[in-house]
Motif scaffolding. Structure first.
Motif, PDB file in Angstrom:
ATOM      1  N   ILE A  80      -0.621  -8.917   6.355  1.00 36.26           N
ATOM      2  CA  ILE A  80      -1.744  -8.439   7.155  1.00 36.26           C
ATOM      3  C   ILE A  80      -2.413  -9.651   7.782  1.00 36.26           C
ATOM      4  O   ILE A  80      -2.635 -10.671   7.116  1.00 36.26           O
ATOM      5  N   PHE A  81      -2.736  -9.527   9.072  1.00 37.03           N
ATOM      6  CA  PHE A  81      -3.248 -10.658   9.832  1.00 37.03           C
ATOM      7  C   PHE A  81      -4.743 -10.511  10.064  1.00 37.03           C
ATOM      8  O   PHE A  81      -5.324  -9.446   9.835  1.00 37.03           O
ATOM      9  N   SER A  82      -5.339 -11.587  10.554  1.00 33.45           N
ATOM     10  CA  SER A  82      -6.797 -11.636  10.661  1.00 33.45           C
ATOM     11  C   SER A  82      -7.341 -10.508  11.511  1.00 33.45           C
ATOM     12  O   SER A  82      -8.426  -9.989  11.250  1.00 33.45           O
ATOM     13  N   GLY A  83      -6.617 -10.093  12.511  1.00 32.11           N
ATOM     14  CA  GLY A  83      -7.084  -9.010  13.371  1.00 32.11           C
ATOM     15  C   GLY A  83      -6.796  -7.622  12.832  1.00 32.11           C
ATOM     16  O   GLY A  83      -7.178  -6.622  13.443  1.00 32.11           O
ATOM     17  N   GLY A  84      -6.141  -7.557  11.678  1.00 28.94           N
ATOM     18  CA  GLY A  84      -5.838  -6.272  11.059  1.00 28.94           C
ATOM     19  C   GLY A  84      -4.415  -5.795  11.260  1.00 28.94           C
ATOM     20  O   GLY A  84      -4.003  -4.798  10.656  1.00 28.94           O
ATOM     21  N   ARG A  85      -3.673  -6.485  12.115  1.00 22.84           N
ATOM     22  CA  ARG A  85      -2.271  -6.078  12.325  1.00 22.84           C
ATOM     23  C   ARG A  85      -1.488  -6.247  11.035  1.00 22.84           C
ATOM     24  O   ARG A  85      -1.704  -7.194  10.282  1.00 22.84           O
ATOM     25  N   THR A  86      -0.576  -5.309  10.805  1.00 22.28           N
ATOM     26  CA  THR A  86       0.252  -5.353   9.600  1.00 22.28           C
ATOM     27  C   THR A  86       1.733  -5.395   9.967  1.00 22.28           C
ATOM     28  O   THR A  86       2.130  -5.004  11.065  1.00 22.28           O
ATOM     29  N   ASN A  87       2.507  -5.881   9.021  1.00 28.84           N
ATOM     30  CA  ASN A  87       3.941  -5.978   9.208  1.00 28.84           C
ATOM     31  C   ASN A  87       4.609  -5.630   7.889  1.00 28.84           C
ATOM     32  O   ASN A  87       4.157  -6.085   6.827  1.00 28.84           O
ATOM     33  N   TYR A  88       5.673  -4.833   7.942  1.00 25.16           N
ATOM     34  CA  TYR A  88       6.380  -4.411   6.736  1.00 25.16           C
ATOM     35  C   TYR A  88       7.883  -4.600   6.897  1.00 25.16           C
ATOM     36  O   TYR A  88       8.419  -4.413   8.000  1.00 25.16           O
ATOM     37  N   VAL A  89       8.532  -4.896   5.794  1.00 24.77           N
ATOM     38  CA  VAL A  89       9.987  -4.852   5.812  1.00 24.77           C
ATOM     39  C   VAL A  89      10.402  -3.386   5.891  1.00 24.77           C
ATOM     40  O   VAL A  89       9.707  -2.499   5.366  1.00 24.77           O
ATOM     41  N   ASP A  90      11.502  -3.117   6.560  1.00 23.88           N
ATOM     42  CA  ASP A  90      11.905  -1.727   6.807  1.00 23.88           C
ATOM     43  C   ASP A  90      12.031  -0.902   5.523  1.00 23.88           C
ATOM     44  O   ASP A  90      11.696   0.284   5.499  1.00 23.88           O
ATOM     45  N   SER A  91      12.488  -1.523   4.477  1.00 20.45           N
ATOM     46  CA  SER A  91      12.780  -0.777   3.246  1.00 20.45           C
ATOM     47  C   SER A  91      11.535  -0.225   2.553  1.00 20.45           C
ATOM     48  O   SER A  91      11.657   0.635   1.677  1.00 20.45           O
TER      49      SER A  91
ATOM     50  N   MET B 205      -2.475 -12.856   5.063  1.00 22.99           N
ATOM     51  CA  MET B 205      -2.162 -12.750   3.638  1.00 22.99           C
ATOM     52  C   MET B 205      -1.008 -11.764   3.516  1.00 22.99           C
ATOM     53  O   MET B 205      -0.914 -10.808   4.287  1.00 22.99           O
ATOM     54  N   GLY B 206      -0.160 -12.026   2.559  1.00 29.03           N
ATOM     55  CA  GLY B 206       1.000 -11.151   2.444  1.00 29.03           C
ATOM     56  C   GLY B 206       1.617 -11.184   1.073  1.00 29.03           C
ATOM     57  O   GLY B 206       1.201 -11.935   0.193  1.00 29.03           O
ATOM     58  N   TRP B 207       2.622 -10.351   0.917  1.00 20.05           N
ATOM     59  CA  TRP B 207       3.381 -10.241  -0.316  1.00 20.05           C
ATOM     60  C   TRP B 207       4.864 -10.452  -0.029  1.00 20.05           C
ATOM     61  O   TRP B 207       5.402  -9.863   0.919  1.00 20.05           O
ATOM     62  N   TYR B 208       5.472 -11.287  -0.821  1.00 20.70           N
ATOM     63  CA  TYR B 208       6.908 -11.497  -0.808  1.00 20.70           C
ATOM     64  C   TYR B 208       7.447 -11.025  -2.157  1.00 20.70           C
ATOM     65  O   TYR B 208       6.692 -10.876  -3.125  1.00 20.70           O
ATOM     66  N   ARG B 209       8.732 -10.812  -2.212  1.00 20.34           N
ATOM     67  CA  ARG B 209       9.351 -10.478  -3.492  1.00 20.34           C
ATOM     68  C   ARG B 209      10.717 -11.142  -3.611  1.00 20.34           C
ATOM     69  O   ARG B 209      11.364 -11.422  -2.613  1.00 20.34           O
TER      70      ARG B 209
END
Length: 119
Positions: A50-61, A33-37
């Motif tokens: 955020i992924f099923s295993g809990g890993r997260t990813n963010y745009v640098d800004s 699940m995630g957020w775009y803008r």
């Protein structure tokens, strides 16, 4: 499957908002699940996932300012946005990649929620 997003609004620079997105319907399991803008005149970009295993990813800004989290039992994702800047102003969209049932994988978008950060 439906995604219901909420939490946008108007805030002054330096302020905080929390976005919420709840998925409902025929859901077997959620991969991410995630957020775009999307800001006016710009392409849609991934903000955080955020992924099923809990890993997260963010745009640098937004690293260090935004935090994505989930409540698995409620199929809900949150985006805590702190230290907001005028350049964070955009329509924020919730997205999910999930299995409707074994062998059927789909991607869904929620309605956008407007975040406006005044300087």
């Amino acid at each position: 499957v439906q995604l219901q997003a909420s939490g946008g609004g108007l805030v002054q620079a330096g302020g905080s908002l929390r976005l919420t997105c709840a998925a409902s319907g025929s859901i077997f399991s959620i991969n991410s699940m995630g957020w775009y803008r999307q800001a006016p005149g710009k392409e849609r970009e991934l903000v955080a996932a955020i992924f099923s295993g809990g890993r997260t990813n963010y745009v640098d800004s937004v690293k260090g300012r935004f935090t994505i989290s989930k409540e698995k039992a409620k199929n809900t994702v949150y985006l805590q946005m702190n230290s907001l800047k005028p350049e964070d102003t955009a329509v924020y969209y919730c997205n999910t990649d999930l299995w409707v049932r074994v062998g059927v994988r789909n991607n869904y978008w929620g309605q956008g929620t407007l975040v406006t950060v005044s300087s």
